[in-house]
Design a protein around this motif. Structure first.
Motif, PDB file in Angstrom:
ATOM      1  N   ASP A 159       0.797  -1.229   0.000  1.00  0.00           N
ATOM      2  CA  ASP A 159       0.000   0.000   0.000  1.00  0.00           C
ATOM      3  C   ASP A 159       0.825   1.272   0.000  1.00  0.00           C
ATOM      4  O   ASP A 159       0.280   2.348  -0.262  1.00  0.00           O
ATOM      5  N   GLU A 160       2.129   1.207   0.277  1.00  0.00           N
ATOM      6  CA  GLU A 160       2.916   2.427   0.443  1.00  0.00           C
ATOM      7  C   GLU A 160       4.226   2.373  -0.337  1.00  0.00           C
ATOM      8  O   GLU A 160       5.261   2.843   0.145  1.00  0.00           O
ATOM      9  N   HIS A 161       4.219   1.811  -1.515  1.00  0.00           N
ATOM     10  CA  HIS A 161       5.449   1.711  -2.291  1.00  0.00           C
ATOM     11  C   HIS A 161       5.806   3.054  -2.917  1.00  0.00           C
ATOM     12  O   HIS A 161       4.940   3.853  -3.282  1.00  0.00           O
ATOM     13  N   GLU A 162       7.100   3.306  -3.059  1.00  0.00           N
ATOM     14  CA  GLU A 162       7.555   4.583  -3.601  1.00  0.00           C
ATOM     15  C   GLU A 162       7.225   4.753  -5.081  1.00  0.00           C
ATOM     16  O   GLU A 162       7.219   5.875  -5.597  1.00  0.00           O
ATOM     17  N   GLY A 183      -2.200  -8.395  -8.129  1.00  0.00           N
ATOM     18  CA  GLY A 183      -1.344  -9.305  -7.365  1.00  0.00           C
ATOM     19  C   GLY A 183      -0.282  -8.618  -6.552  1.00  0.00           C
ATOM     20  O   GLY A 183       0.833  -9.134  -6.444  1.00  0.00           O
ATOM     21  N   ASN A 184      -0.581  -7.477  -5.962  1.00  0.00           N
ATOM     22  CA  ASN A 184       0.411  -6.729  -5.197  1.00  0.00           C
ATOM     23  C   ASN A 184       0.020  -6.514  -3.734  1.00  0.00           C
ATOM     24  O   ASN A 184       0.647  -5.715  -3.049  1.00  0.00           O
ATOM     25  N   GLY A 185      -1.001  -7.235  -3.258  1.00  0.00           N
ATOM     26  CA  GLY A 185      -1.445  -7.032  -1.890  1.00  0.00           C
ATOM     27  C   GLY A 185      -1.985  -5.637  -1.659  1.00  0.00           C
ATOM     28  O   GLY A 185      -1.870  -5.078  -0.568  1.00  0.00           O
ATOM     29  N   GLY A 190      -4.369   1.394  -0.182  1.00  0.00           N
ATOM     30  CA  GLY A 190      -3.379   1.578  -1.236  1.00  0.00           C
ATOM     31  C   GLY A 190      -3.967   2.213  -2.475  1.00  0.00           C
ATOM     32  O   GLY A 190      -3.353   3.073  -3.107  1.00  0.00           O
ATOM     33  N   LEU A 191      -5.178   1.786  -2.842  1.00  0.00           N
ATOM     34  CA  LEU A 191      -5.838   2.383  -4.001  1.00  0.00           C
ATOM     35  C   LEU A 191      -6.219   3.834  -3.723  1.00  0.00           C
ATOM     36  O   LEU A 191      -6.198   4.681  -4.622  1.00  0.00           O
TER      37      LEU A 191
END
Length: 404
Positions: A159-162, A183-185, A190-191
């Protein structure tokens, strides 16, 4: 006068006036040459004649100059205005010299080519289930600002990728049309973070037409975050927490103006997603070089100790040998698309069933007539997407404050 590098030839020797250090040539045979302007073996083409005698011819001045610029590509200020034929050959020369494997030079060099030639450098990037490559080459991937299609399926973003900030940046979002983040959890939070810039700041992903959020634990609540995408035409929600039914089809129609597709859409077929552009082989070099990382050359003792202490080599080996975190199964496909103007609307395709055993009251009849009147109005055109300040939640307000 403008602090540009100046070269002066004196007594047959060319010297530089400035602080730029030119790349040293690679050692040739047993003699290590340190002057980059001394004639090198690479400047000759060796062939054999019919009698078997060795013959050589010199390369053209253009080829020699091209090789020199490729070796010093990190000192070039701009390639804007150079013909694409020159840029293509220069990129190939830099790739052959493995310039893009150097983490210190690669980001600047790729940015240099990207600013001048755009999507010709890379117009489509497929990193499907290649999460080690994404994490190891994040700085280089951020330089591809002309991507029209980006596949990040199975890259363990969370949910918090750069990478989210790069996806919504003005440089990339003005070109990006297709985005695969299944498929990224990815959860509802995150959305929400991904769409925050366009919902609150009116920038980012404004040209997105295709979105794949399959195999993520998102719910119906997350669909309201997608109402800010003005040009969204295709949505893949397979393998999510969304339950297929009349209620889901009605909700997606009301919020996004999309209808359910009885057949799987070809646009979500993985075979259509490819890495295309000059940098296609560069991406393959990164992956090949990463897979050979445990077999690299000897390093100094201090670095070896650090690698052993932190377990870096073991981590890389385990990551490369790990199977993809998400595997697409034969679950029911939830593909939605925007119908054409002359297509049937969902209510016509799936008419509601009526129970004739019950006698409706007069009040119920009036309510149904009132609702049917509203539906008839919605039949004429898809529902418009509206964004009001009252739709912002407390989490949205916190996100807005973080951008200020």
């Amino acid at each position: 006068m403008d602090n540009s590098p100046i070269y002066v030839r004196e007594r047959g020797n060319l010297r530089r006036v400035g602080d730029i250090v030119l790349a040293q040539p690679k050692p040739v045979s047993s003699c290590r040459r340190t002057n980059p302007f001394v004639l090198r073996k690479e400047h000759f083409i060796f062939t054999y004649n019919a009698e078997g005698s060795l013959r050589y011819t010199t390369k053209s001045l253009f080829d020699i100059a091209l090789l020199f610029v490729a070796d010093n590509i990190h000192h070039v200020d701009s390639l804007v205005g150079f013909p694409e034929q020159i840029g293509d050959r220069l990129f190939a020369a830099a790739e052959e010299n493995r310039v893009f494997l150097n983490a210190d030079i690669s980001p600047k060099a790729l940015q240099l080519f990207g600013d001048a030639y755009g999507e010709m450098v890379l117009g489509s990037l497929c990193l499907r289930n290649r999460f080690p490559l994404l994490h190891e080459r994040m700085d280089e991937i951020k330089t591809f600002n002309s991507l029209k299609s980006l596949d990040l399926f199975g890259c363990r973003l969370g949910d918090e990728h750069e990478i989210f900030q790069h996806l919504t940046s003005s440089s990339l979002s003005s070109n990006l049309i297709q985005l695969f983040i299944g498929g990224n959890g990815l959860s509802d939070v995150g959305l929400q973070r991904l769409t925050a810039p366009i919902r609150m700041l009116r920038k980012g992903l404004d040209r997105l037409q295709l979105l794949d959020v399959s195999y993520n634990p998102i719910s119906v609540k997350a669909l309201r975050h997608l109402t800010c995408l003005p040009k969204l035409e295709n949505l893949d929600a397979s393998g999510t927490s969304l339950k297929f039914g009349t209620g889901l089809k009605t909700t997606i129609w009301d919020l996004l103006g999309l209808i359910y597709s009885e057949k799987p859409l070809d646009t979500f077929d993985h075979s259509r997603c490819k890495t295309e552009g000059w940098a296609e082989q560069v991406v393959n070099q990164w992956e090949t070089n990463g897979s050979q990382m445990p077999k690299q050359k000897k390093v100094d003792e201090s670095k070896t100790s650090a690698l052993r202490f932190f377990g870096r080599q073991k981590f890389v080996r385990e990551v490369l040998n790990t199977a993809p975190s998400v595997c697409e199964s034969e679950t029911e496909r939830l593909h939605f698309f925007r119908p054409a103007a002359n297509d049937d609307i969902p209510e016509k395709r799936n008419p509601p069933t009526i129970n004739y055993q019950e006698t409706p009251s007069l009040d119920n009849i009036k309510k149904r007539q009132h609702r049917s009147g509203k539906r008839d109005g919605s039949h004429r055109s898809p529902p418009t997407k509206r964004l009001s300040s009252s739709a912002l939640s407390a989490e949205d307000i916190d996100l807005m404050n973080s951008y200020c």
